[in-house]
Scaffold this motif. Structure first.
Motif, PDB file in Angstrom:
ATOM      1  N   GLU A 151       1.259  -1.364  -0.048  1.00  0.00           N
ATOM      2  CA  GLU A 151      -0.278   0.029  -0.180  1.00  0.00           C
ATOM      3  C   GLU A 151       0.520   1.068   0.031  1.00  0.00           C
ATOM      4  O   GLU A 151       1.420   0.848   0.903  1.00  0.00           O
ATOM      5  CB  GLU A 151      -0.718  -0.298   1.129  1.00  0.00           C
ATOM      6  N   LYS A 152       0.628   2.006  -1.211  1.00  0.00           N
ATOM      7  CA  LYS A 152       1.411   3.865  -0.917  1.00  0.00           C
ATOM      8  C   LYS A 152       1.093   3.992   0.284  1.00  0.00           C
ATOM      9  O   LYS A 152       0.315   4.495   0.386  1.00  0.00           O
ATOM     10  CB  LYS A 152       0.799   4.330  -1.664  1.00  0.00           C
ATOM     11  N   GLY A 153       1.571   4.633   0.988  1.00  0.00           N
ATOM     12  CA  GLY A 153       2.496   5.208   1.849  1.00  0.00           C
ATOM     13  C   GLY A 153       3.341   5.572   2.789  1.00  0.00           C
ATOM     14  O   GLY A 153       4.110   4.378   2.529  1.00  0.00           O
ATOM     15  N   TRP A 154       4.323   6.750   3.395  1.00  0.00           N
ATOM     16  CA  TRP A 154       5.202   6.987   4.112  1.00  0.00           C
ATOM     17  C   TRP A 154       5.557   5.735   5.066  1.00  0.00           C
ATOM     18  O   TRP A 154       4.625   6.163   6.334  1.00  0.00           O
ATOM     19  CB  TRP A 154       5.305   7.644   4.860  1.00  0.00           C
ATOM     20  N   TRP A 155       6.086   5.613   5.517  1.00  0.00           N
ATOM     21  CA  TRP A 155       6.294   3.896   6.740  1.00  0.00           C
ATOM     22  C   TRP A 155       7.249   5.546   7.662  1.00  0.00           C
ATOM     23  O   TRP A 155       7.933   6.380   6.988  1.00  0.00           O
ATOM     24  CB  TRP A 155       7.579   3.068   5.962  1.00  0.00           C
ATOM     25  N   LYS A 156       7.052   4.892   8.704  1.00  0.00           N
ATOM     26  CA  LYS A 156       7.683   5.991  10.263  1.00  0.00           C
ATOM     27  C   LYS A 156       9.305   5.217  10.008  1.00  0.00           C
ATOM     28  O   LYS A 156      10.009   5.939  10.693  1.00  0.00           O
ATOM     29  CB  LYS A 156       7.474   6.007  11.210  1.00  0.00           C
ATOM     30  N   LYS A 157       8.970   4.194   9.595  1.00  0.00           N
ATOM     31  CA  LYS A 157      11.124   3.600  10.168  1.00  0.00           C
ATOM     32  C   LYS A 157      10.451   2.133   9.251  1.00  0.00           C
ATOM     33  O   LYS A 157      10.014   1.607   8.319  1.00  0.00           O
ATOM     34  CB  LYS A 157      10.928   2.881  11.876  1.00  0.00           C
ATOM     35  N   LEU A 158      11.808   1.585   8.939  1.00  0.00           N
ATOM     36  CA  LEU A 158      12.090   1.026   7.928  1.00  0.00           C
ATOM     37  C   LEU A 158      11.587  -0.583   8.768  1.00  0.00           C
ATOM     38  O   LEU A 158      10.938  -1.379   8.028  1.00  0.00           O
ATOM     39  CB  LEU A 158      13.285   0.253   8.048  1.00  0.00           C
TER      40      LEU A 158
END
Length: 187
Positions: A83-90
């Motif tokens: 799902e598209k979206g920014w992860w807050k961390k790996l």
């Protein structure tokens, strides 16, 4: 006892870039699962030390669209997010990020600067798909039967076989004359 290679990462809204820093890796195996589990193993160095790594990524990934390049100095993966979206961390979990996982500032783009374009210069790297080892027809035209491993697991090709641009570099390693002879004969 196995060792752990250094890992660098960066992201875009739709993908994560993972680089496993392991020069002259032999028998590299990379496995990516839809749940976001990334595993790696290879041997490297004059004494063929075993390197292993298992990362539980922050969220689910699309194995079929993810790509891998096994080079002379590193293994570079473009992991497509489910799902598209920014992860807050790996990595998922609340723990501290392991010391061997670092941000790849050369590939990093801030969330507000991501224009969605393919702005990363990949320097003509040859990529194979994780699932299917793809060409347009899904067959890829590879000669080795090892390339047809069941999805989503697939064995990464040896570094010397996939990155012919760097074969001409001086790799003076007194203990590794067998690999040089083999690389020279394959060209």
């Amino acid at each position: 006892m196995s060792r752990v290679p250094e890992v660098k990462w960066a992201q875009r809204q739709d993908k994560v870039f993972i680089t496993v820093q392991l020069p002259d890796a032999k028998n590299a195996k990379v496995n990516l699962e839809p749940e976001g589990v990334f595993s790696f193993s290879a041997s490297a160095g004059a004494e063929n030390h075993l390197y292993e790594l298992k990362l539980e990524l922050f969220d689910k990934v699309n194995v079929e669209e993810s790509k891998i390049n096994v080079g002379v100095r590193s293994i570079f993966c473009i992991v497509e997010k489910a799902e598209k979206g920014w992860w807050k961390k790996l990595l998922r979990g609340d723990g501290k990020t392991p010391h061997y996982v670092k941000v790849d500032w050369d590939k990093w783009v801030d969330e507000d600067e991501d224009n969605g374009a393919g702005d990363l210069d990949l320097g003509g790297m040859d990529f194979s798909n994780f699932g299917g080892m793809g060409g347009d027809d899904g067959m890829g035209g590879f000669e080795d039967s090892d390339d047809e491993v069941s999805k989503p697991q697939q064995e990464a090709r040896k570094a010397g076989d996939t990155n012919q641009e760097e074969e001409g570099e001086d790799k003076s390693d007194a203990g590794n004359t067998e690999g040089k002879t083999e690389a020279a004969q394959s060209t």
